[in-house]
Design a protein around this motif. Sequence first.
Motif, PDB file in Angstrom:
ATOM      1  N   LYS A 127       0.872  -1.180   0.000  1.00 12.44           N
ATOM      2  CA  LYS A 127       0.000   0.000   0.000  1.00 12.44           C
ATOM      3  C   LYS A 127       0.906   1.226   0.000  1.00 12.44           C
ATOM      4  N   VAL A 128       0.609   2.139  -0.901  1.00 14.98           N
ATOM      5  CA  VAL A 128       1.501   3.281  -1.112  1.00 14.98           C
ATOM      6  C   VAL A 128       0.732   4.596  -1.023  1.00 14.98           C
ATOM      7  N   LYS A 129       1.303   5.526  -0.253  1.00 12.74           N
ATOM      8  CA  LYS A 129       0.807   6.899  -0.205  1.00 12.74           C
ATOM      9  C   LYS A 129       1.856   7.777  -0.879  1.00 12.74           C
ATOM     10  N   TYR A 130       1.390   8.700  -1.699  1.00 10.05           N
ATOM     11  CA  TYR A 130       2.306   9.505  -2.507  1.00 10.05           C
ATOM     12  C   TYR A 130       2.084  10.989  -2.265  1.00 10.05           C
ATOM     13  N   LYS A 131       3.194  11.717  -2.196  1.00  5.86           N
ATOM     14  CA  LYS A 131       3.099  13.181  -2.060  1.00  5.86           C
ATOM     15  C   LYS A 131       3.979  13.832  -3.121  1.00  5.86           C
ATOM     16  N   SER A 139      -1.370  11.344  -0.525  1.00  6.26           N
ATOM     17  CA  SER A 139      -2.609  10.851  -1.140  1.00  6.26           C
ATOM     18  C   SER A 139      -3.156   9.685  -0.320  1.00  6.26           C
ATOM     19  N   PRO A 140      -4.418   9.335  -0.530  1.00  2.00           N
ATOM     20  CA  PRO A 140      -4.924   8.093   0.083  1.00  2.00           C
ATOM     21  C   PRO A 140      -4.120   6.902  -0.436  1.00  2.00           C
ATOM     22  N   ALA A 141      -4.083   5.827   0.337  1.00  3.36           N
ATOM     23  CA  ALA A 141      -3.274   4.657  -0.028  1.00  3.36           C
ATOM     24  C   ALA A 141      -3.800   3.982  -1.290  1.00  3.36           C
ATOM     25  N   THR A 142      -2.879   3.627  -2.172  1.00  6.78           N
ATOM     26  CA  THR A 142      -3.177   2.859  -3.381  1.00  6.78           C
ATOM     27  C   THR A 142      -2.522   1.492  -3.237  1.00  6.78           C
ATOM     28  N   THR A 143      -3.224   0.449  -3.642  1.00  2.00           N
ATOM     29  CA  THR A 143      -2.709  -0.912  -3.509  1.00  2.00           C
ATOM     30  C   THR A 143      -2.010  -1.357  -4.787  1.00  2.00           C
ATOM     31  N   PHE A 144      -0.823  -1.927  -4.616  1.00  2.00           N
ATOM     32  CA  PHE A 144      -0.062  -2.485  -5.731  1.00  2.00           C
ATOM     33  C   PHE A 144       0.259  -3.947  -5.419  1.00  2.00           C
ATOM     34  N   LYS A 145       0.010  -4.798  -6.407  1.00  2.00           N
ATOM     35  CA  LYS A 145       0.274  -6.225  -6.217  1.00  2.00           C
ATOM     36  C   LYS A 145       1.378  -6.679  -7.160  1.00  2.00           C
ATOM     37  N   GLY A 146       2.273  -7.524  -6.647  1.00  2.00           N
ATOM     38  CA  GLY A 146       3.307  -8.142  -7.475  1.00  2.00           C
ATOM     39  C   GLY A 146       3.190  -9.644  -7.363  1.00  2.00           C
TER      40      GLY A 146
END
Length: 197
Positions: A127-131, A139-146
């Motif tokens: 889960k990633v938050k970006y500024k 930003s709100p958390a975005t989910t990334f799957k590998g």
Amino acid sequence: MSYATSPARLIVACCALPLLIACESTPPELDSSLIPASQRKDYQLTMSKAKACPINLAELIDIRSSKDLLVRSSNGLEDTLYSLLQQSLEAMNVSPDIEAANSVKVVLNRAFIKSLGSNMVATVVLKVKYKPDYADEYSPATTFKGQSVNVNASVSEKESNQIAIDAMKTAIDDATKRIKSSLLHNCKNALSELEAV
């Protein structure tokens, strides 16, 4: 006349249904190994730009409730997984040592391995938050799957653990590439500065 066209419409509808189902079940993200040779050069260029874009790693935490990766022995894999994620982010130019206007907070949410027949499937969820440089808050958390699939032959426990680590490394690398690719549009200023040097 209407009776004759009714079966024809039914046949057309039946033929179209499998196509609609096939379209809906197609995965939204394309595996890089499935990219046609004609598009591979563009993909490699995108990944080079993504890797060149510097991003500050403001936070990296592991919130997994279970550290068991569902392998025969999980000894030593917990610490390895965190360091693999750290190394993968650094390889993609994301580090706490980088002073960049853009920054991210990364959370290791889930990581597990399943055996499917002779294959070992590794999955990692971040889960990633970006500024970006123009924002004051993340930003709100975005989910990334590998994900990765490795052949798991009949081997010793030590070798099986190494296969598991290699599988997780590939899955983590897959996830971090997705993160950087998704942020590439926010890296134009950083990339133009790098190209100017």
